[in-house]
Design an enzyme around this catalytic site. Structure first.
Site, short mmCIF file in Angstrom:
data_model
loop_
_atom_site.label_atom_id
_atom_site.label_comp_id
_atom_site.label_asym_id
_atom_site.label_seq_id
_atom_site.Cartn_x
_atom_site.Cartn_y
_atom_site.Cartn_z
N LYS A 90 3.89 6.99 -33.46
CA LYS A 90 5.18 6.39 -33.10
C LYS A 90 6.30 6.59 -34.11
O LYS A 90 6.08 6.53 -35.31
CB LYS A 90 5.00 4.88 -32.87
CG LYS A 90 4.15 4.57 -31.67
CD LYS A 90 4.89 4.79 -30.38
CE LYS A 90 5.54 3.49 -29.96
NZ LYS A 90 6.35 3.68 -28.76
N HIS A 109 25.25 4.70 -12.36
CA HIS A 109 24.05 3.98 -11.90
C HIS A 109 22.80 4.54 -12.57
O HIS A 109 21.70 4.46 -12.01
CB HIS A 109 23.87 4.06 -10.38
CG HIS A 109 25.11 3.75 -9.61
ND1 HIS A 109 25.36 2.52 -9.05
CD2 HIS A 109 26.21 4.52 -9.34
CE1 HIS A 109 26.55 2.54 -8.44
NE2 HIS A 109 27.09 3.73 -8.62
N SER A 142 4.63 2.39 -36.00
CA SER A 142 3.83 1.35 -35.36
C SER A 142 2.62 1.06 -36.23
O SER A 142 2.09 1.95 -36.90
CB SER A 142 3.38 1.84 -33.99
OG SER A 142 2.20 1.16 -33.59
N GLU A 162 17.58 -0.76 -31.52
CA GLU A 162 17.13 -1.93 -30.76
C GLU A 162 17.66 -3.22 -31.39
O GLU A 162 18.01 -4.17 -30.69
CB GLU A 162 15.61 -1.97 -30.70
CG GLU A 162 15.02 -0.82 -29.91
CD GLU A 162 13.52 -0.72 -30.11
OE1 GLU A 162 12.78 -1.27 -29.28
OE2 GLU A 162 13.08 -0.13 -31.12
#
Ligand code: ARG
Length: 469
Positions: A292, A165, A286, A299
């Site tokens: 970043k 979980h 970024s 992704e």
């Protein structure tokens, strides 16, 4: 015999037509833009077909030689990028046959004897997918598995929190999670090899739908092209795309596995987890935030999975309403199949590079095990070993956890008197289980996420990957 003169550029099926197809027709029905990638398979199929025609006496030896060398020349031009893929050809089958006829004349006109594009395209797709599995997908899966096994060897000793979980559950070895990815890939590999059995059936000779009155020998090209059997039924032979749907499903499953792995690692690379350090060559920055370093590959491995699911739905939807026999809708099968294949192959390959270059932060992982009472289950099992029924032990440890939470202490920080107050069979040796490092040493069930089992699993996988490479 009189033959209508073929106008330049008109399709080879033009006989019953008095007008050329409208531009819109040509544009709408063409598949050359996407089926040209099957040219090698189309030519291999044609050569095998021509050899059979010669063997049964439907063409002469000289004609076979003309056809074969004509086709080989076309293949070479396509290899070298010199062939002009004019969409007016409609599809790869007609591009090749029309060109052959243009070049060698009469002999070329005999190639399509006892054959239809319906069985031809079914053959080509099967040949294409067989190669896709043998030459690209299985090697890419093997590579990724081996990369994970190497990673498990390099970094797998790190002790980390196991999650259920997404909450801290029990301590585990990092190697156990890594080898879980290898298990998933192993099933993907098996599924593909199983799908290959359904792919490896030869449909050629089914012709358009009914077979042929000509004395062909279907076993002949099947043997030559390494098929393990020939289709038993000509109607099924031209309309079956189960193998393609199955292949796309297999791609969807692999994409899903990669996506779950990517999700793990996107989280692990966040400041909150901070378990891994992705190599900056596999990250992007970024345009506004200078600090970043984003895990975009992971992704996109996750994101592209959506496309593959779309391909599966696409293909199943194409198939569901088709009447028996070949229908032009089937041309669209290749869009789904090729896209699923391209996405998954690319994902497998780039994932191996990410895995190869990622560093694990063992100290951060270990630090993670200090929070969330990971030893609670081990403590309950300690009480079981001291003779307490498990349900009672669960309850006792639950109360100990509540107490620790109230006191702001970790389990290992509780004194022996404090602990002894909850159950008289808690003795000094309890501290043996109040440590993540000790617990991973103590797991003893087959397949568990601890030291002993991971070592056995590593031995198993090392042998498997070495044998395959
Ligand atoms: N381009 C077609 C396909 O991909 C080839 C078969 C066409 N057959 C036909 N009878 N129109 O399915």
């Amino acid at each position: 015999m009189r033959e209508k003169k073929q106008e330049k550029g008109s399709p080879i099926w033009h006989g019953r037509f008095s007008q050329s197809p409208a531009a819109a027709t040509q544009q709408f029905v063409e598949s050359l833009s996407f089926d040209r990638r099957m040219y090698k398979h189309d030519i291999a199929g044609s050569i095998a077909h021509a050899r059979m025609l010669e063997a049964v006496g439907l063409i002469s030896k000289a004609e076979l030689e003309e056809i074969t060398s004509g086709l080989e020349d076309i293949a070479m031009e396509m290899d070298e990028g010199k062939f002009e893929f004019d969409p007016a050809y409609e599809d790869i089958h007609m591009a090749i046959e029309t060109t052959l006829i243009k070049r060698i004349g009469e002999a070329g006109k005999k190639l399509h004897t006892a054959r239809s594009r319906n069985d031809q395209v079914a053959l080509d797709l099967r040949l294409y997918l067989r190669d896709a599995i043998d030459l690209s997908l299985i090697p890419a899966i093997d590579k990724l598995q081996k990369t994970f096994v190497n990673l498990a060897e390099r970094e797998g000793q790190a002790v980390m929190p196991g999650y259920t979980h997404l909450q801290h559950a029990q301590p585990i070895l990092a190697g156990a999670v890594i080898l879980a990815y290898v298990e998933q890939l192993e099933r993907d590999r098996e599924r593909l090899l199983d799908c290959r059995k359904r792919i490896n059936v030869m449909p050629l000779g089914s012709a358009a739908i009914a077979g042929t009155t000509l004395p062909i020998q279907r076993n002949y090209p099947a043997l030559e092209m390494g098929f393990s059997s020939i289709s038993r039924n000509s109607i099924d032979g031209v309309s079956d795309r189960d193998f393609a749907a199955e292949f796309v499903f297999d791609m969807a499953m692999t994409a899903m596995h990669l996506s779950r792995w990517a999700e793990d690692w996107v989280m692990w690379s966040s400041s909150e987890f901070d378990f891994i350090d992705l190599d900056q060559r596999y990250c992007t920055g970024s345009s506004i935030m200078p600090q970043k370093k984003n895990p975009d590959i992971l992704e996109l491995v996750r994101g592209k999975t959506g496309r593959v699911y779309g391909d599966l739905m696409n293909l199943l939807t194409i198939l569901k309403g088709l009447p028996s026999g070949y229908n032009r809708d089937l041309q669209e099968d290749k869009i789904a199949v090729f896209n699923a294949y391209d996405v998954v192959l690319m994902s497998l390959r780039v994932s191996a590079e990410v895995v190869e270059t990622t560093k694990f932060k063992a100290d951060k992982m270990l630090a993670g095990t200090k929070e969330g009472f990971l030893e609670a289950t081990g403590l309950a099992e300690y009480l079981v070993k001291k003779g307490m029924p498990f349900r009672q032990a669960h309850n006792v440890v639950g109360r100990i956890v509540a107490h620790s939470e109230k006191e702001g202490k970790k389990l290992s920080e509780l004194g022996i008197d404090e602990l002894g107050g909850f159950a008289e069979n808690i003795e000094k040796d309890v501290y043996q289980v109040l440590s993540a490092e000790k617990l991973v040493e103590a797991y003893q069930s087959y397949g568990s996420a601890g030291v002993r089992s991971v070592k056995e699993q590593m031995k198993y996988w090392r042998e498997v990957v070495e044998e395959r490479s």
